[in-house]
Design an enzyme around this catalytic site. Structure first.
Site, short mmCIF file in Angstrom:
data_model
loop_
_atom_site.label_atom_id
_atom_site.label_comp_id
_atom_site.label_asym_id
_atom_site.label_seq_id
_atom_site.Cartn_x
_atom_site.Cartn_y
_atom_site.Cartn_z
N ASP A 1 0.84 -1.19 0.00
CA ASP A 1 0.00 0.00 0.00
C ASP A 1 0.88 1.25 0.00
O ASP A 1 2.10 1.17 -0.13
CB ASP A 1 -0.96 -0.02 1.20
CG ASP A 1 -0.25 -0.04 2.54
OD1 ASP A 1 0.95 0.30 2.61
OD2 ASP A 1 -0.89 -0.41 3.53
N MET A 2 0.28 2.41 0.19
CA MET A 2 1.04 3.65 0.14
C MET A 2 2.01 3.82 1.30
O MET A 2 2.88 4.67 1.27
CB MET A 2 0.08 4.85 0.06
CG MET A 2 -0.63 4.90 -1.29
SD MET A 2 -1.56 6.41 -1.56
CE MET A 2 -0.29 7.63 -1.50
#
Length: 132
Positions: A14-15
């Protein structure tokens, strides 16, 4: 118990640069399917016999984060087996240092293609109880 080795892909992060929580459920499935394969049960054979294997309960406890390019080990144990349902437990570990990343469980029931719960035929059920 069986163990599946895999490598974290960039798309699974994910980020924040860690594995997105949803991927653990995919990894549980990979290990569950491999467990069945190793005892001689192929899901394609079951589907050809009008048997499907939907999940009715799932649980995951996250302990630590995996990151891109980590090698992971997914362990699956058949915790409960009846002709109507199977319960598996899982552990996901970072291969490099054995860090426990997650634990979890799934419950699957056997149904026909119309969603009616059925009893697993002996030709499959007996394979779950053969000595290894």
């Amino acid at each position: 118990m069986i163990t599946v080795r895999d490598k974290v892909r960039f798309v699974e992060t994910d980020m924040m640069g860690v594995v997105h929580h949803s991927n653990y459920f995919r990894w549980f499935e990979m290990a569950r399917v491999e467990y069945l394969r190793q005892v001689g049960i192929l899901l394609t054979d079951m589907m050809a016999d009008n048997i499907v294997f939907p999940i009715t309960a799932v649980d995951c406890k996250y302990r630590a984060s995996a990151k891109f390019d980590d090698y992971i080990l997914i362990e699956a144990v058949l915790a409960e087996a009846s002709k109507v349902k199977l319960v598996f437990t899982y552990r996901v570990l970072k291969e490099a240092d054995g860090t426990l990343l997650a634990t979890g469980s799934t419950q699957n029931v056997f149904t026909n293609n119309q969603g009616k719960i059925i009893r697993l035929p002996d030709k499959y059920f007996n394979k779950l109880h053969q000595p290894s």
